[in-house]
Enzyme design. Structure first.
Site, PDB file in Angstrom:
ATOM      1  N   SER A   1      23.588  53.860  33.756  1.00 22.16           N
ATOM      2  CA  SER A   1      23.574  54.312  35.158  1.00 22.16           C
ATOM      3  C   SER A   1      22.131  54.302  35.647  1.00 22.16           C
ATOM      4  O   SER A   1      21.200  54.398  34.838  1.00 22.16           O
ATOM      5  CB  SER A   1      24.110  55.746  35.218  1.00 22.16           C
ATOM      6  OG  SER A   1      23.859  56.330  36.478  1.00 22.16           O
TER       7      SER A   1
ATOM      8  N   TYR B   1      24.161  64.133  31.756  1.00 26.45           N
ATOM      9  CA  TYR B   1      24.499  62.761  32.176  1.00 26.45           C
ATOM     10  C   TYR B   1      23.267  61.863  32.091  1.00 26.45           C
ATOM     11  O   TYR B   1      23.290  60.804  31.450  1.00 26.45           O
ATOM     12  CB  TYR B   1      25.061  62.790  33.611  1.00 26.45           C
ATOM     13  CG  TYR B   1      25.580  61.451  34.066  1.00 26.45           C
ATOM     14  CD1 TYR B   1      26.777  60.948  33.580  1.00 26.45           C
ATOM     15  CD2 TYR B   1      24.876  60.686  34.997  1.00 26.45           C
ATOM     16  CE1 TYR B   1      27.259  59.707  33.992  1.00 26.45           C
ATOM     17  CE2 TYR B   1      25.357  59.454  35.419  1.00 26.45           C
ATOM     18  CZ  TYR B   1      26.548  58.969  34.915  1.00 26.45           C
ATOM     19  OH  TYR B   1      27.025  57.753  35.326  1.00 26.45           O
TER      20      TYR B   1
END
Ligand code: NAD
Length: 272
Positions: free
Chosen positions: A139, A152
């Site tokens: 990401s 995350y």
């Protein structure tokens, strides 16, 4: 038909980016094994694709026995394993002091240990058949910080480095390993994430997403199908000399400096 004759395994293939990649791989001639925790959802996906092109295997990427079952199912289905897409992932909101230990460990085990175990089990099969391509879905959150997402962002940053390590160690075996860093893509994950923040600030998810998009060069989130092409390129021989690369697919988000976004936001709000 750039993937004719190839067999691929896609984790989290029942929804979002994983589903779009699976559909595209099948359209490009590959045999695909899609895995995920929700068996019914996987079977529905398989029913919509041409017979004989898709196998399903339900399981959890954070469980070693499930990982082995996924790889075994793929090899049984396609006779070999050419492409592994480590796509399954979760996002937990909460700063370091707010995030529970359980949620920290859960994120680590799905987003980082999962891909590690998948590669550990898949690589020997790739070596046996003379090479392969591993595509990890990280990401932009692995490159830059997102608010309140220590788990995350840290796991995605870890996945970027794990990709480079695999590229380094297995290049000699003709195994390439690259990482895709998407920005905002409309999926269940973003619905949940932005829905939660939207609620906090009294905005509908769609309106909130539109507001964020205004500072992105392309002024929009991606459609899931926009991730299929890049993964096909990485899976195919078109990228035969590419390994250890980070591909940022984010509508330009990562090139915008915070000061630049602040200036354009202020100018826009002033209506100049
Ligand atoms: P999604 O929620 O639709 O997909 C995630 C998939 O992973 C789901 O199918 C889910 O069932 C599966 N999954 C979750 N935990 C699992 C587990 N323990 N074992 C097996 N499968 C599991 O969301 P998505 O946006 O399509 O996310 C796919 C990947 O893309 C994720 O790794 C995510 O971090 C990454 N990503 C998404 C965005 C975005 O804006 N949507 C941006 C950057 C990166």
């Amino acid at each position: 038909m750039r993937l004719e004759g190839k067999t691929a395994l896609i984790t989290g293939g029942g929804s979002g980016i994983g589903l779009a990649v699976a559909e595209r791989f099948v359209a490009e001639g590959a045999k695909v094994c899609i895995t995920g925790r929700r068996k019914e959802m996987l079977e529905k996906v398989a029913d919509k694709l041409p017979k004989g092109t898709v196998e399903v295997c339900s399981g959890d990427v954070s469980k070693e026995e499930d990982v082995k079952a996924m790889v075994d199912a793929t090899v049984k289905f396609g006779g070999k394993l050419d492409v592994l897409v480590n796509n399954a992932g979760i996002s937990m909101i909460g700063s370091i002091t707010d995030l529970s230990m359980d949620n920290w460990l859960k994120t680590l085990s799905i987003n980082l240990t999962g891909p590690f175990m998948m590669m550990k089990v898949a690589i020997p099969h790739m070596i046996k058949s003379g090479g392969g391509s591993i595509i990890n879905i990280a990401s932009v959150g692995g490159l830059r910080c997102l608010p309140e997402r220590p788990a995350y962002c840290s796991t995605k940053a870890g996945l970027i480095m794990l990709t480079k390590q695999a590229a380094m160690d297995y290049g000699k075996d003709k195994i390439r390993c690259n990482v895709v860093c998407p920005g905002g893509v409309k999926t269940e994950m973003t619905e949940a994430d932005f829905g939660q923040i939207g609620k906090m600030i009294g905005m509908e998810t769609d309106a909130f997403v539109k507001e964020i998009s205004l500072e992105m060069p392309l002024r929009r989130f991606a459609d899931i199908h926009e991730m299929g092409g890049i993964c096909t390129f990485l899976a195919s021989d078109d990228s035969s000399f590419m390994t250890g690369a980070e591909l940022v697919i984010d509508g330009g988000t990562a090139i915008v400096d915070v000061v630049g976004a602040g200036i354009s936001g202020a100018v826009r709000r002033a209506g100049v």
